[in-house]
Design a protein around this motif. Structure first.
Motif, PDB file in Angstrom:
ATOM      1  N   ASP A  38       0.792  -1.234   0.000  1.00  0.00           N
ATOM      2  CA  ASP A  38       0.000   0.000   0.000  1.00  0.00           C
ATOM      3  C   ASP A  38       0.822   1.281   0.000  1.00  0.00           C
ATOM      4  O   ASP A  38       0.268   2.353  -0.226  1.00  0.00           O
ATOM      5  CB  ASP A  38      -0.906   0.043   1.243  1.00  0.00           C
ATOM      6  N   LEU A  44       2.923   5.765   3.706  1.00  0.00           N
ATOM      7  CA  LEU A  44       1.929   5.771   4.778  1.00  0.00           C
ATOM      8  C   LEU A  44       2.531   6.485   5.978  1.00  0.00           C
ATOM      9  O   LEU A  44       3.720   6.347   6.257  1.00  0.00           O
ATOM     10  CB  LEU A  44       1.539   4.338   5.160  1.00  0.00           C
ATOM     11  N   THR A  45       1.706   7.219   6.690  1.00  0.00           N
ATOM     12  CA  THR A  45       2.195   7.941   7.851  1.00  0.00           C
ATOM     13  C   THR A  45       2.181   7.044   9.078  1.00  0.00           C
ATOM     14  O   THR A  45       1.541   5.991   9.101  1.00  0.00           O
ATOM     15  CB  THR A  45       1.332   9.180   8.145  1.00  0.00           C
ATOM     16  N   ASP A  47       0.621   7.711  11.792  1.00  0.00           N
ATOM     17  CA  ASP A  47      -0.773   7.632  12.238  1.00  0.00           C
ATOM     18  C   ASP A  47      -1.567   6.616  11.421  1.00  0.00           C
ATOM     19  O   ASP A  47      -2.415   5.904  11.964  1.00  0.00           O
ATOM     20  CB  ASP A  47      -1.440   9.007  12.179  1.00  0.00           C
ATOM     21  N   ASP A  48      -1.318   6.555  10.109  1.00  0.00           N
ATOM     22  CA  ASP A  48      -1.985   5.551   9.266  1.00  0.00           C
ATOM     23  C   ASP A  48      -1.705   4.148   9.800  1.00  0.00           C
ATOM     24  O   ASP A  48      -2.610   3.310   9.886  1.00  0.00           O
ATOM     25  CB  ASP A  48      -1.475   5.616   7.814  1.00  0.00           C
ATOM     26  N   HIS A  51      -3.344   3.435  13.239  1.00  0.00           N
ATOM     27  CA  HIS A  51      -4.779   3.193  13.034  1.00  0.00           C
ATOM     28  C   HIS A  51      -5.031   1.823  12.401  1.00  0.00           C
ATOM     29  O   HIS A  51      -5.894   1.073  12.846  1.00  0.00           O
ATOM     30  CB  HIS A  51      -5.376   4.303  12.165  1.00  0.00           C
ATOM     31  N   GLN A  52      -4.281   1.500  11.373  1.00  0.00           N
ATOM     32  CA  GLN A  52      -4.507   0.239  10.656  1.00  0.00           C
ATOM     33  C   GLN A  52      -4.272  -0.974  11.544  1.00  0.00           C
ATOM     34  O   GLN A  52      -5.015  -1.945  11.496  1.00  0.00           O
ATOM     35  CB  GLN A  52      -3.623   0.149   9.414  1.00  0.00           C
ATOM     36  N   LYS A  83       4.905  15.416   9.094  1.00  0.00           N
ATOM     37  CA  LYS A  83       4.747  13.961   9.054  1.00  0.00           C
ATOM     38  C   LYS A  83       5.847  13.308   8.213  1.00  0.00           C
ATOM     39  O   LYS A  83       6.351  13.886   7.258  1.00  0.00           O
ATOM     40  CB  LYS A  83       3.394  13.580   8.451  1.00  0.00           C
ATOM     41  N   TYR A  85       6.478  10.081   5.758  1.00  0.00           N
ATOM     42  CA  TYR A  85       5.743   9.158   4.902  1.00  0.00           C
ATOM     43  C   TYR A  85       6.654   7.958   4.647  1.00  0.00           C
ATOM     44  O   TYR A  85       7.715   8.099   4.038  1.00  0.00           O
ATOM     45  CB  TYR A  85       5.339   9.838   3.597  1.00  0.00           C
TER      46      TYR A  85
END
Length: 161
Positions: A38, A44-45, A47-48, A51-52, A83, A85
């Motif tokens: 992905d 992706l951060t 936080d991503d 959360h995931q 952030k 990435y």
């Protein structure tokens, strides 16, 4: 099979594979798998990922730092955005890690071979010496193939930038 179900199964399968291959924690392996599937486009951060995976911030942070230190992932930042990435490291960079390990092993095998040549005194030790020589030749073959593949990956990666 719908695409989301396939994605989840692939992340799990890759995660198990990476656990066995790299002897890494399960969360780190799932993060790496997720970034491979992905995170290639935009990354992706933190936080991503928190959360995931519904994992603690400290667990995600620890695993991101480990993966980064091992050269499995990288990150970038954007102007005026604090952030990070995260993305998987380029294939060429990941294979370069293998190439470094092969070079280290070649050095050790060379030293073992030199020692065995100087100390062999029975059939078992002479057999061991022949096995070491064959293994050293194998390592050189691997090195050549890795170098060729790394160069191919770099060429592809440079075309896409």
């Amino acid at each position: 099979m719908d695409i989301e179900k396939q994605r989840v199964e692939l992340i799990e399968m890759l995660g198990v594979h990476f656990e066995q291959l790299y002897n890494l924690p399960p969360l780190g392996c799932r993060i790496l798998s997720t970034l491979i599937l992905d995170g290639c486009k935009a990354g992706l951060t933190f936080d991503d990922l928190v959360h995931q995976f519904k994992a603690s911030k400290s667990s995600v942070s620890t695993n991101l730092n480990l993966l980064s230190k091992l050269g499995k992932i990288t990150y970038y930042t954007l102007p005026n955005d604090r952030k990070k990435y995260y993305k998987p490291a380029a294939f060429s960079a990941r294979l370069q890690n293998y190439s470094s390990m092969i070079a280290n092993e070649q050095e050790l095998v060379g030293q073992i071979m030199e020692y065995r040549q100087r100390t062999a005194s029975c059939d078992a030790e002479y057999n061991s010496l022949e096995n070491i020589k064959a293994y050293r030749a194998h390592l050189y073959d691997i090195e050549k193939l890795l170098t060729k593949t790394i160069n191919e990956f770099k060429s592809i990666e440079n075309q896409r930038q």
